[in-house]
Design a protein around this motif. Structure first.
Motif, PDB file in Angstrom:
ATOM      1  N   LYS A   1      -8.594   2.378  10.223  1.00 46.30           N
ATOM      2  CA  LYS A   1      -9.556   2.113  11.304  1.00 46.30           C
ATOM      3  C   LYS A   1      -9.409   3.133  12.422  1.00 46.30           C
ATOM      4  CE  LYS A   1     -11.129  -1.590  14.358  1.00 46.30           C
ATOM      5  NZ  LYS A   1     -10.917  -2.995  14.795  1.00 46.30           N
ATOM      6  N   GLU A   2      -8.188   3.542  12.702  1.00 43.46           N
ATOM      7  CA  GLU A   2      -7.928   4.511  13.773  1.00 43.46           C
ATOM      8  C   GLU A   2      -8.046   5.953  13.291  1.00 43.46           C
ATOM      9  OE1 GLU A   2      -4.084   3.543  15.242  1.00 43.46           O
ATOM     10  OE2 GLU A   2      -4.737   1.687  16.247  1.00 43.46           O
ATOM     11  N   LYS A   3      -8.521   6.170  12.078  1.00 44.30           N
ATOM     12  CA  LYS A   3      -8.709   7.497  11.508  1.00 44.30           C
ATOM     13  C   LYS A   3      -7.400   8.271  11.385  1.00 44.30           C
ATOM     14  CE  LYS A   3     -13.169   6.789  11.559  1.00 44.30           C
ATOM     15  NZ  LYS A   3     -13.921   6.509  10.300  1.00 44.30           N
ATOM     16  N   LYS A   4      -6.304   7.553  11.262  1.00 48.03           N
ATOM     17  CA  LYS A   4      -5.010   8.214  11.101  1.00 48.03           C
ATOM     18  C   LYS A   4      -4.615   8.364   9.637  1.00 48.03           C
ATOM     19  CE  LYS A   4      -3.108   6.621  15.527  1.00 48.03           C
ATOM     20  NZ  LYS A   4      -2.016   5.858  16.182  1.00 48.03           N
ATOM     21  N   ALA A   5      -5.457   7.850   8.726  1.00 45.83           N
ATOM     22  CA  ALA A   5      -5.186   7.936   7.299  1.00 45.83           C
ATOM     23  C   ALA A   5      -6.495   7.896   6.538  1.00 45.83           C
ATOM     24  CB  ALA A   5      -4.268   6.802   6.845  1.00 45.83           C
ATOM     25  N   ILE A   6      -6.462   8.388   5.327  1.00 41.05           N
ATOM     26  CA  ILE A   6      -7.624   8.365   4.436  1.00 41.05           C
ATOM     27  C   ILE A   6      -7.185   7.795   3.089  1.00 41.05           C
ATOM     28  CG2 ILE A   6      -8.805  10.299   5.539  1.00 41.05           C
ATOM     29  CD1 ILE A   6      -7.718  12.088   3.310  1.00 41.05           C
TER      30      ILE A   6
ATOM     31  N   THR B   1      -6.459   2.763  -7.340  1.00 39.70           N
ATOM     32  CA  THR B   1      -5.541   2.019  -8.204  1.00 39.70           C
ATOM     33  C   THR B   1      -4.404   2.936  -8.631  1.00 39.70           C
ATOM     34  OG1 THR B   1      -7.403   0.741  -9.055  1.00 39.70           O
ATOM     35  CG2 THR B   1      -5.341   0.623 -10.281  1.00 39.70           C
ATOM     36  N   PRO B   2      -3.178   2.662  -8.160  1.00 38.67           N
ATOM     37  CA  PRO B   2      -2.849   1.701  -7.102  1.00 38.67           C
ATOM     38  C   PRO B   2      -3.317   2.243  -5.752  1.00 38.67           C
ATOM     39  CG  PRO B   2      -0.898   2.939  -7.688  1.00 38.67           C
ATOM     40  CD  PRO B   2      -1.971   3.365  -8.657  1.00 38.67           C
ATOM     41  N   PHE B   3      -3.597   1.316  -4.821  1.00 39.56           N
ATOM     42  CA  PHE B   3      -4.194   1.710  -3.551  1.00 39.56           C
ATOM     43  C   PHE B   3      -3.216   2.585  -2.770  1.00 39.56           C
ATOM     44  CE2 PHE B   3      -5.851   1.232   0.741  1.00 39.56           C
ATOM     45  CZ  PHE B   3      -7.212   1.365   0.522  1.00 39.56           C
ATOM     46  N   THR B   4      -3.663   3.813  -2.457  1.00 38.35           N
ATOM     47  CA  THR B   4      -2.804   4.803  -1.810  1.00 38.35           C
ATOM     48  C   THR B   4      -3.570   5.460  -0.676  1.00 38.35           C
ATOM     49  OG1 THR B   4      -1.803   5.245  -3.973  1.00 38.35           O
ATOM     50  CG2 THR B   4      -1.318   6.804  -2.200  1.00 38.35           C
ATOM     51  N   ILE B   5      -2.908   5.610   0.449  1.00 44.42           N
ATOM     52  CA  ILE B   5      -3.504   6.294   1.595  1.00 44.42           C
ATOM     53  C   ILE B   5      -2.655   7.513   1.939  1.00 44.42           C
ATOM     54  CG2 ILE B   5      -4.504   4.174   2.512  1.00 44.42           C
ATOM     55  CD1 ILE B   5      -2.228   4.093   4.566  1.00 44.42           C
TER      56      ILE B   5
ATOM     57  N   VAL C   1       0.861  -1.180   0.000  1.00 40.91           N
ATOM     58  CA  VAL C   1       0.000   0.000   0.000  1.00 40.91           C
ATOM     59  C   VAL C   1       0.898   1.231   0.000  1.00 40.91           C
ATOM     60  CG1 VAL C   1      -1.777   1.288   1.222  1.00 40.91           C
ATOM     61  CG2 VAL C   1      -1.822  -1.214   1.228  1.00 40.91           C
ATOM     62  N   PHE C   2       0.679   2.115  -0.938  1.00 41.71           N
ATOM     63  CA  PHE C   2       1.481   3.327  -1.032  1.00 41.71           C
ATOM     64  C   PHE C   2       0.984   4.355  -0.022  1.00 41.71           C
ATOM     65  CE2 PHE C   2       1.709   1.275  -5.174  1.00 41.71           C
ATOM     66  CZ  PHE C   2       3.083   1.169  -5.325  1.00 41.71           C
ATOM     67  N   VAL C   3       1.917   5.076   0.561  1.00 41.54           N
ATOM     68  CA  VAL C   3       1.616   5.984   1.667  1.00 41.54           C
ATOM     69  C   VAL C   3       2.119   7.385   1.333  1.00 41.54           C
ATOM     70  CG1 VAL C   3       1.878   6.424   4.130  1.00 41.54           C
ATOM     71  CG2 VAL C   3       1.836   4.061   3.287  1.00 41.54           C
ATOM     72  N   LEU C   4       1.272   8.382   1.607  1.00 43.67           N
ATOM     73  CA  LEU C   4       1.645   9.787   1.492  1.00 43.67           C
ATOM     74  C   LEU C   4       1.584  10.425   2.872  1.00 43.67           C
ATOM     75  CD1 LEU C   4      -0.483  10.795  -1.652  1.00 43.67           C
ATOM     76  CD2 LEU C   4       1.834   9.860  -1.602  1.00 43.67           C
ATOM     77  N   ASN C   5       2.467  11.380   3.140  1.00 44.08           N
ATOM     78  CA  ASN C   5       2.417  12.048   4.427  1.00 44.08           C
ATOM     79  C   ASN C   5       1.310  13.092   4.435  1.00 44.08           C
ATOM     80  OD1 ASN C   5       3.385  14.228   2.996  1.00 44.08           O
ATOM     81  ND2 ASN C   5       5.433  14.181   3.885  1.00 44.08           N
ATOM     82  N   LYS C   6       1.248  13.835   5.501  1.00 43.49           N
ATOM     83  CA  LYS C   6       0.156  14.797   5.672  1.00 43.49           C
ATOM     84  C   LYS C   6       0.178  15.879   4.600  1.00 43.49           C
ATOM     85  CE  LYS C   6      -2.111  17.446   9.358  1.00 43.49           C
ATOM     86  NZ  LYS C   6      -1.993  17.903  10.768  1.00 43.49           N
ATOM     87  N   ARG C   7       1.355  16.169   4.067  1.00 41.30           N
ATOM     88  CA  ARG C   7       1.492  17.198   3.039  1.00 41.30           C
ATOM     89  C   ARG C   7       1.368  16.630   1.622  1.00 41.30           C
ATOM     90  NH1 ARG C   7       7.197  19.400   4.622  1.00 41.30           N
ATOM     91  NH2 ARG C   7       7.441  17.144   4.872  1.00 41.30           N
ATOM     92  N   GLY C   8       1.141  15.330   1.502  1.00 35.35           N
ATOM     93  CA  GLY C   8       0.980  14.716   0.197  1.00 35.35           C
ATOM     94  C   GLY C   8       2.262  14.237  -0.436  1.00 35.35           C
TER      95      GLY C   8
END
Length: 303
Positions: free
Chosen positions: A26-31, A36-40, A3-10
């Motif tokens: 689940k903990e509301k720490k990411a959206i 595709t590809p799945f990124t939060i 799963v690809f991850v971006l920080n708060k600034r993108g």
């Protein structure tokens, strides 16, 4: 799966496992920002621990391969198929514009100031420009997902004159096949001995035409796509009464494109990302490096 991850600034971070991504969501720490590809994207500020990520690009005329990896694992891999209909679309547009100009409508003076060749230096054909832009856009997509630190573009270098004539050497490179001929038509007539290549003079028609084996739209005006036909055979061919056995000569469109895009992609990447390390490599270098790193079991002959 990662799963690809971006920080708060993108900005891109190192990818995580699906289990960790589910926990962050689940903990509301990411959206979720992309399916595709799945990124939060994280909604909280965290420390950014990054590893060197190298992006390899296998450039090509019909396909583009991309692979991003660290020293331990591959993080991203994809293959892009380039569109092949740009020439057809441009030809259809040209036909529509010619039809519109020939109608009995108000007069409109030719607008020669819109000709691209006369407006700026470094103009490239639309088909070449489209393929180069696809290479760059796919690279930009990976850069938005991963903290890439190095880009390696694998290209190929072709000597088209050597492909045509394996014995060419020295000053012969400056003496092409059309040397001392005024134009392509004169060369094709001389090459074919001023004889119709279908009936070989049996029709007794003295008028000779130069015929395109493939349409000019797809085959161009290169000598390999032209053949000499007499007026009688030429008209009969267009009426569908005869068929030609001759086939188009070897096309070097892909090799020419690779020669153009090799430097163009590198220069544009270096200009748009001056802080990244951008370098070029060749297929035989990649093969040599793989042979050195491969295990003896893989290289051992089978049977």
């Amino acid at each position: 799966m990662r799963v690809f991850v971006l920080n708060k600034r993108g900005k891109p971070l190192m990818p995580c496992s699906p289990a960790k991504a589910r926990l962050l969501l689940k903990e509301k720490k990411a959206i979720v920002v992309r399916r595709t590809p799945f990124t939060i994207q994280l909604t909280i500020a965290t420390g950014e621990a990054k590893q060197p990520v190298s992006l390899g690009v296998d450039a090509g005329y019909k396909h583009v391969g991309l692979s991003a990896s660290t020293e331990k694992a591959e993080l991203y891999a994809s293959e892009v198929e380039l569109r092949q209909d740009v020439s057809d679309l441009l030809s259809a547009r040209r036909a529509l514009r010619q039809s519109r100009r020939s109608r009995n409508t108000r007069y409109r003076a030719p607008r020669f100031d819109i000709r691209i060749r006369t407006k700026r230096k470094g103009w490239l054909a639309p088909t070449v420009e489209n393929r180069i832009n696809v290479h760059l856009s796919r690279i930009e997509t990976v850069l938005r997902l991963l903290p890439v630190t190095k880009i390696t573009v694998e290209t190929a270098s072709f000597d088209t004159q050597l492909l045509k004539n394996p014995d060419i050497a020295g000053k012969e490179y400056q003496e092409g096949e059309q040397l001392s001929f005024w134009n392509v038509r004169e060369y094709v007539l001389f090459r074919d001995g001023h004889v119709c290549q279908h009936c070989h003079g049996r029709s007794k028609d003295p008028v000779l035409n130069v015929h395109h084996l493939e349409s000019r739209r797809t085959g161009g005006d290169s000598p390999g796509n032209l053949i000499t036909l007499c007026e009688t055979c030429h008209k009969a061919l267009h009426r569908g009464e005869i068929t030609l056995k001759a086939k188009r000569g070897q096309s070097f469109r892909a090799e020419t494109f690779m020669g153009i895009m090799r430097r163009e992609v590198l220069d544009r990447l270096k200009a748009s990302h001056p802080k990244l390390e951008v370098q070029n490599t060749y297929g035989y270098w990649t093969k040599h490096a793989w042979m050195l790193s491969a295990s003896p079991a893989i290289l051992a002959p089978k049977g």
